[in-house]
Scaffold this motif. Structure first.
Motif, PDB file in Angstrom:
ATOM      1  N   GLY A  26       0.860  -1.179   0.000  1.00  0.00           N
ATOM      2  CA  GLY A  26       0.000   0.000   0.000  1.00  0.00           C
ATOM      3  C   GLY A  26       0.896   1.229   0.000  1.00  0.00           C
ATOM      4  N   VAL A  27       0.291   2.380   0.210  1.00  0.00           N
ATOM      5  CA  VAL A  27       1.080   3.614   0.179  1.00  0.00           C
ATOM      6  C   VAL A  27       2.172   3.583   1.253  1.00  0.00           C
ATOM      7  N   ALA A  28       1.809   3.181   2.478  1.00  0.00           N
ATOM      8  CA  ALA A  28       2.799   3.192   3.556  1.00  0.00           C
ATOM      9  C   ALA A  28       3.955   2.242   3.238  1.00  0.00           C
ATOM     10  N   GLY A  29       3.633   1.047   2.748  1.00  0.00           N
ATOM     11  CA  GLY A  29       4.673   0.064   2.456  1.00  0.00           C
ATOM     12  C   GLY A  29       5.589   0.514   1.333  1.00  0.00           C
ATOM     13  N   VAL A  76       9.469  -6.422  -1.200  1.00  0.00           N
ATOM     14  CA  VAL A  76       8.123  -6.038  -0.768  1.00  0.00           C
ATOM     15  C   VAL A  76       7.175  -7.196  -1.090  1.00  0.00           C
ATOM     16  N   TYR A  77       6.510  -7.718  -0.070  1.00  0.00           N
ATOM     17  CA  TYR A  77       5.526  -8.787  -0.268  1.00  0.00           C
ATOM     18  C   TYR A  77       4.127  -8.191  -0.265  1.00  0.00           C
ATOM     19  N   GLU A  78       3.364  -8.481  -1.297  1.00  0.00           N
ATOM     20  CA  GLU A  78       2.003  -7.944  -1.390  1.00  0.00           C
ATOM     21  C   GLU A  78       1.036  -9.070  -1.739  1.00  0.00           C
ATOM     22  N   ARG A  79      -0.026  -9.150  -0.949  1.00  0.00           N
ATOM     23  CA  ARG A  79      -1.038 -10.205  -1.148  1.00  0.00           C
ATOM     24  C   ARG A  79      -1.811 -10.039  -2.454  1.00  0.00           C
ATOM     25  N   TRP A  80      -2.148  -8.803  -2.781  1.00  0.00           N
ATOM     26  CA  TRP A  80      -3.020  -8.542  -3.925  1.00  0.00           C
ATOM     27  C   TRP A  80      -2.196  -8.564  -5.223  1.00  0.00           C
ATOM     28  N   GLY A 119      -0.827  -0.631  -4.216  1.00  0.00           N
ATOM     29  CA  GLY A 119      -1.641   0.498  -3.761  1.00  0.00           C
ATOM     30  C   GLY A 119      -2.572   0.229  -2.601  1.00  0.00           C
ATOM     31  N   GLY A 120      -2.791  -1.040  -2.232  1.00  0.00           N
ATOM     32  CA  GLY A 120      -3.640  -1.345  -1.066  1.00  0.00           C
ATOM     33  C   GLY A 120      -5.003  -0.687  -1.179  1.00  0.00           C
ATOM     34  N   GLN A 121      -5.367   0.053  -0.163  1.00  0.00           N
ATOM     35  CA  GLN A 121      -6.703   0.677  -0.146  1.00  0.00           C
ATOM     36  C   GLN A 121      -6.860   1.728  -1.240  1.00  0.00           C
ATOM     37  N   ALA A 122      -5.747   2.215  -1.758  1.00  0.00           N
ATOM     38  CA  ALA A 122      -5.831   3.211  -2.831  1.00  0.00           C
ATOM     39  C   ALA A 122      -5.621   2.562  -4.209  1.00  0.00           C
ATOM     40  N   TYR A 172     -11.813   2.405  -4.307  1.00  0.00           N
ATOM     41  CA  TYR A 172     -12.533   3.255  -3.353  1.00  0.00           C
ATOM     42  C   TYR A 172     -12.238   4.701  -3.729  1.00  0.00           C
ATOM     43  N   TYR A 173     -13.317   5.532  -3.774  1.00  0.00           N
ATOM     44  CA  TYR A 173     -13.170   6.953  -4.093  1.00  0.00           C
ATOM     45  C   TYR A 173     -11.973   7.554  -3.340  1.00  0.00           C
ATOM     46  N   HIS A 174     -11.193   8.343  -3.992  1.00  0.00           N
ATOM     47  CA  HIS A 174     -10.042   8.996  -3.361  1.00  0.00           C
ATOM     48  C   HIS A 174      -9.872  10.419  -3.867  1.00  0.00           C
ATOM     49  N   HIS A 175      -9.588  11.327  -2.962  1.00  0.00           N
ATOM     50  CA  HIS A 175      -9.160  12.679  -3.333  1.00  0.00           C
ATOM     51  C   HIS A 175      -8.220  13.176  -2.244  1.00  0.00           C
ATOM     52  N   LEU A 176      -7.627  14.321  -2.463  1.00  0.00           N
ATOM     53  CA  LEU A 176      -6.749  14.919  -1.463  1.00  0.00           C
ATOM     54  C   LEU A 176      -7.303  16.263  -1.024  1.00  0.00           C
ATOM     55  N   PRO A 230       1.832 -12.929  -0.831  1.00  0.00           N
ATOM     56  CA  PRO A 230       1.668 -12.444   0.544  1.00  0.00           C
ATOM     57  C   PRO A 230       2.692 -13.055   1.482  1.00  0.00           C
ATOM     58  N   ALA A 231       2.762 -12.505   2.663  1.00  0.00           N
ATOM     59  CA  ALA A 231       3.465 -13.182   3.740  1.00  0.00           C
ATOM     60  C   ALA A 231       2.441 -14.076   4.411  1.00  0.00           C
ATOM     61  N   ALA A 232       2.816 -15.353   4.585  1.00  0.00           N
ATOM     62  CA  ALA A 232       1.897 -16.288   5.234  1.00  0.00           C
ATOM     63  C   ALA A 232       2.293 -16.491   6.694  1.00  0.00           C
ATOM     64  N   THR A 272       3.284  -3.408   7.145  1.00  0.00           N
ATOM     65  CA  THR A 272       2.238  -2.382   7.063  1.00  0.00           C
ATOM     66  C   THR A 272       0.860  -3.043   7.028  1.00  0.00           C
ATOM     67  N   LEU A 273       0.786  -4.254   7.539  1.00  0.00           N
ATOM     68  CA  LEU A 273      -0.480  -4.996   7.483  1.00  0.00           C
ATOM     69  C   LEU A 273      -1.419  -4.535   8.602  1.00  0.00           C
ATOM     70  N   PRO A 274      -2.717  -4.689   8.382  1.00  0.00           N
ATOM     71  CA  PRO A 274      -3.670  -4.359   9.457  1.00  0.00           C
ATOM     72  C   PRO A 274      -3.373  -5.186  10.702  1.00  0.00           C
ATOM     73  N   ARG A 278      -7.061   8.008   9.062  1.00  0.00           N
ATOM     74  CA  ARG A 278      -6.313   7.470   7.928  1.00  0.00           C
ATOM     75  C   ARG A 278      -6.553   8.252   6.634  1.00  0.00           C
ATOM     76  N   GLY A 279      -5.574   8.118   5.727  1.00  0.00           N
ATOM     77  CA  GLY A 279      -5.624   8.805   4.438  1.00  0.00           C
ATOM     78  C   GLY A 279      -4.271   8.592   3.766  1.00  0.00           C
ATOM     79  N   THR A 280      -4.228   8.703   2.450  1.00  0.00           N
ATOM     80  CA  THR A 280      -2.966   8.437   1.751  1.00  0.00           C
ATOM     81  C   THR A 280      -1.874   9.412   2.177  1.00  0.00           C
ATOM     82  N   ASN A 281      -2.255  10.658   2.462  1.00  0.00           N
ATOM     83  CA  ASN A 281      -1.266  11.637   2.902  1.00  0.00           C
ATOM     84  C   ASN A 281      -0.549  11.163   4.166  1.00  0.00           C
TER      85      ASN A 281
HETATM   86  C1  LIG Z   1     -13.527   3.652   1.167  1.00  0.00           C
HETATM   87  C2  LIG Z   1     -12.220   4.366   1.359  1.00  0.00           C
HETATM   88  C3  LIG Z   1     -12.102   5.674   0.937  1.00  0.00           C
HETATM   89  C4  LIG Z   1     -10.909   6.362   1.136  1.00  0.00           C
HETATM   90  N1  LIG Z   1     -10.819   7.652   0.687  1.00  0.00           N
HETATM   91  C5  LIG Z   1      -9.642   8.291   0.788  1.00  0.00           C
HETATM   92  C6  LIG Z   1      -9.462   9.576   0.219  1.00  0.00           C
HETATM   93  O1  LIG Z   1     -10.390  10.160  -0.345  1.00  0.00           O
HETATM   94  N2  LIG Z   1      -8.251  10.174   0.319  1.00  0.00           N
HETATM   95  C7  LIG Z   1      -7.202   9.559   0.938  1.00  0.00           C
HETATM   96  O2  LIG Z   1      -6.122  10.137   0.983  1.00  0.00           O
HETATM   97  N3  LIG Z   1      -7.341   8.360   1.511  1.00  0.00           N
HETATM   98  C8  LIG Z   1      -8.529   7.701   1.469  1.00  0.00           C
HETATM   99  N4  LIG Z   1      -8.672   6.457   2.011  1.00  0.00           N
HETATM  100  C9  LIG Z   1      -7.637   5.946   2.918  1.00  0.00           C
HETATM  101  C10 LIG Z   1      -6.373   5.485   2.226  1.00  0.00           C
HETATM  102  O3  LIG Z   1      -6.639   4.700   1.098  1.00  0.00           O
HETATM  103  C11 LIG Z   1      -5.576   4.666   3.243  1.00  0.00           C
HETATM  104  O4  LIG Z   1      -5.427   5.393   4.433  1.00  0.00           O
HETATM  105  C12 LIG Z   1      -4.180   4.323   2.739  1.00  0.00           C
HETATM  106  O5  LIG Z   1      -4.206   3.865   1.415  1.00  0.00           O
HETATM  107  C13 LIG Z   1      -3.608   3.266   3.673  1.00  0.00           C
HETATM  108  O6  LIG Z   1      -2.346   2.849   3.210  1.00  0.00           O
HETATM  109  P1  LIG Z   1      -1.547   1.742   3.998  1.00  0.00           P
HETATM  110  O7  LIG Z   1      -0.382   1.398   3.176  1.00  0.00           O
HETATM  111  O8  LIG Z   1      -1.320   2.186   5.411  1.00  0.00           O
HETATM  112  O9  LIG Z   1      -2.554   0.513   4.154  1.00  0.00           O
HETATM  113  P2  LIG Z   1      -3.146  -0.456   3.040  1.00  0.00           P
HETATM  114  O10 LIG Z   1      -3.456   0.308   1.825  1.00  0.00           O
HETATM  115  O11 LIG Z   1      -4.248  -1.202   3.713  1.00  0.00           O
HETATM  116  O12 LIG Z   1      -1.930  -1.438   2.726  1.00  0.00           O
HETATM  117  C14 LIG Z   1      -1.752  -2.683   3.336  1.00  0.00           C
HETATM  118  C15 LIG Z   1      -1.340  -3.645   2.253  1.00  0.00           C
HETATM  119  O13 LIG Z   1      -1.059  -4.926   2.813  1.00  0.00           O
HETATM  120  C16 LIG Z   1      -1.529  -5.906   1.920  1.00  0.00           C
HETATM  121  N5  LIG Z   1      -1.643  -7.192   2.630  1.00  0.00           N
HETATM  122  C17 LIG Z   1      -2.650  -7.677   3.393  1.00  0.00           C
HETATM  123  N6  LIG Z   1      -2.330  -8.874   3.869  1.00  0.00           N
HETATM  124  C18 LIG Z   1      -1.089  -9.161   3.428  1.00  0.00           C
HETATM  125  C19 LIG Z   1      -0.197 -10.258   3.629  1.00  0.00           C
HETATM  126  N7  LIG Z   1      -0.515 -11.316   4.400  1.00  0.00           N
HETATM  127  N8  LIG Z   1       1.023 -10.193   3.038  1.00  0.00           N
HETATM  128  C20 LIG Z   1       1.392  -9.123   2.278  1.00  0.00           C
HETATM  129  N9  LIG Z   1       0.559  -8.081   2.049  1.00  0.00           N
HETATM  130  C21 LIG Z   1      -0.649  -8.097   2.636  1.00  0.00           C
HETATM  131  C22 LIG Z   1      -2.837  -5.342   1.427  1.00  0.00           C
HETATM  132  O14 LIG Z   1      -3.243  -5.975   0.221  1.00  0.00           O
HETATM  133  C23 LIG Z   1      -2.443  -3.884   1.217  1.00  0.00           C
HETATM  134  O15 LIG Z   1      -1.926  -3.651  -0.069  1.00  0.00           O
HETATM  135  C24 LIG Z   1      -9.834   5.734   1.792  1.00  0.00           C
HETATM  136  C25 LIG Z   1      -9.949   4.405   2.195  1.00  0.00           C
HETATM  137  C26 LIG Z   1     -11.123   3.716   1.975  1.00  0.00           C
HETATM  138  C27 LIG Z   1     -11.226   2.277   2.399  1.00  0.00           C
END
Ligand SMILES: Cc1cc2nc3c(=O)[nH]c(=O)nc-3n(C[C@H](O)[C@H](O)[C@H](O)COP(=O)(O)OP(=O)(O)OC[C@H]3O[C@@H](n4cnc5c(N)ncnc54)[C@H](O)[C@@H]3O)c2cc1C
Length: 444
Positions: free
Chosen positions: A5-8, A24-28, A32-35, A49-53, A217-219, A258-260, A422-425
């Motif tokens: 995702g963005v953080a990773g 970098v290990y990514e499940r999907w 970009g994860g949530q973005a 999922y809709y995104h803006h800044l 992914p990481a298992a 950076t996993l939940p 939370r947010g991409t920023n």
């Molecule tokens: C509905 C919605 C709307 C949003 N709208 C906005 C917005 O308008 N503007 C904005 O800035 N932000 C928005 N966000 C928030 C933003 O997308 C997130 O805060 C940000 O992308 C989080 O990044 P992250 O890397 O921390 O987490 P994530 O994106 O969750 O990254 C975690 C990654 O880990 C991966 N993963 C999971 N399990 C494993 C595993 N076992 N092994 C390896 N990888 C794994 C996941 O696939 C994912 O890619 C929105 C989020 C949602 C859900």
């Protein structure tokens, strides 16, 4: 690095800049994860999922500059409405608030003054952390403001947990939406979607000798930084890493995850993390985002963003993407997201896209009575289980530390974005912080 995702991606890039080769290990099967984006056809990418800044999102804007991509971001005029009493009320300017009939006139003035006070005030989150939004709003904005505006909004986002949400969550929403111009809000959107940012970060990580491994992914994570990768296609088995078929182990000097929280908890081998830290991982609840993306053959409403302030409608927001980024950008095609946040056992999460549309249709008709199934050209449905950490009173004490008790193991995820939410920023900022924390532990 676990998670692309963005953080990773940002953390891996920062570590690469510091001279480390990062896997970098990514499940999907995508970045970009949530973005992350999806291909909606004809060469167009849209976020699942809709995104803006917001204009206050300076960390991600600075990253675009740093990567030599300053022209990617466009700043566009936004239009926001609040749906209540059977109609959409424009809701951007102070004048809009004065005309907002669901609230009695004096309450409108009071609400405006209090929001302005928070926006222009010192911004200290402390006084807002240990009081619920409901108690604070009823005390300072009045019961009508809770009843007619904030109550329905928070119930939309947090359901039955709405009354427990800490005021700090709302305080930050007010502050981060404070633009320079009260008459208009500008929102940022990368004109070719978020994808080019991910691709550029991945390119730089790989140029530094790392590997960006999607659909891998990481298992399991065991002592000695042994990562057991999941086999290709593991994402089909769901999110729990214990359900993945595995590939041979790989050993590293350090791991940044950076996993939940719940995924992390399911990943670590027994004995790797102390019980107290794992209890923290289990101590924060998430709501799932359920997001229906509809391609329409015409405009649905005049607004980009409509907050739903009516408990009778089964969704919380309508985000008409092509009212922000013009439909011309997509060859005249129009896209509407229907947003929802739900507890993980909610029955709507078990439905497919057509079924969800059927459930939502009366609500969509409440907003636009002319809406009919014939307008719908295509549907996509996405669910994000770790979408929204539930920020209750005393949340700060629940946040797991970035540096885990295991030297060389860092955790960085959305539960640690506080008080901003939370947010991409903030994922960009967190990725940088996490890399710095890990570098303190790495030799050289
Ligand atoms: C509905 C919605 C709307 C949003 N709208 C906005 C917005 O308008 N503007 C904005 O800035 N932000 C928005 N966000 C928030 C933003 O997308 C997130 O805060 C940000 O992308 C989080 O990044 P992250 O890397 O921390 O987490 P994530 O994106 O969750 O990254 C975690 C990654 O880990 C991966 N993963 C999971 N399990 C494993 C595993 N076992 N092994 C390896 N990888 C794994 C996941 O696939 C994912 O890619 C929105 C989020 C949602 C859900």
């Amino acid at each position: 690095m676990l998670g692309a995702g963005v953080a990773g991606l940002v953390a891996a890039y920062r570590l690469t800049q510091a001279g480390h080769a990062v896997d970098v290990y990514e499940r999907w099967p995508g970045l970009g994860g949530q973005a992350a984006t999806l291909d909606v056809g004809e060469g167009h990418l849209l976020e699942r999922y809709y995104h803006h800044l917001f204009s206050t999102d300076r960390h991600i804007a600075a990253l675009y500059d740093e990567l030599g991509m300053p022209d990617e971001l466009e700043w566009l005029s936004s239009s926001v409405a609040y749906f209540a009493q059977g109609r959409q009320w424009p809701f951007v300017t102070p004048l809009d608030l004065l005309r907002f009939k669901p609230l009695p006139p004096l309450s409108r003035v009071r609400l405006g003054a209090v929001v302005l006070g928070i926006q222009r005030g010192p911004g200290d989150p402390g006084p807002f952390e240990n009081v619920t939004a409901r108690a604070w709003i009823e005390r300072w904005m009045g019961k009508a403001a809770w009843r007619a505006l904030w109550g329905p909004l928070l119930r939309g986002k947090f359901g039955e947990r709405a009354d427990e949400i800490a005021m700090v969550w709302l305080q930050n929403k007010f502050r981060l939406r404070r633009g320079d111009d009260a008459s208009e809000e500008k929102l940022g959107y990368p004109k070719r979607s978020w994808e080019p940012l991910f691709a550029e970060l991945a390119r730089r990580i790989e140029a530094g000798g790392g590997r960006v491994l999607i659909d891998r992914p990481a298992a399991r994570l065991a002592p000695g930084f042994v990562v057991t990768p999941g086999a290709p296609g593991s994402f089909r088995a769901g999110l729990d890493p214990r359900a993945f078929e595995t590939l041979p182990d790989e050993r590293y000097d350090a791991v940044l995850s950076t996993l939940p929280n719940d995924v992390m908890d399911g990943l670590v081998a027994p004995g790797l993390l102390p019980d107290a830290y794992r209890a923290q991982l289990r101590g924060i609840e998430y709501f799932t985002a359920l997001c229906l993306l509809i391609e329409l053959d015409r405009r649905f409403s005049p607004y980009y963003w409509t907050n739903i302030g009516d408990d009778a409608l089964p969704f919380v927001g309508l985000i008409e993407h092509t009212n922000l980024m013009g439909a011309e950008r997509y060859g005249g095609r129009r896209f509407l997201y229907v947003a929802n946040y739900l507890p993980r056992d909610h029955e709507l999460l078990g439905l497919d896209a057509e079924e969800v549309l059927e459930r939502y249709t009366p609500g969509l008709r409440a907003v636009n009575p002319a809406f009919s199934r014939d307008w719908v050209k295509r549907l996509w449905l996405h669910r994000e289980p770790a979408a929204q950490p539930i920020v209750t009173v005393g949340y700060r004490a629940k946040i797991p530390a970035l540096k885990t008790p295991v030297r060389g193991l860092v955790l960085a995820n959305t539960t640690q974005i506080f008080p901003e939410d939370r947010g991409t920023n903030y994922a960009v900022r967190l990725g940088g912080d996490a890399a710095r924390a890990l570098l303190e532990w790495l030799p050289g």
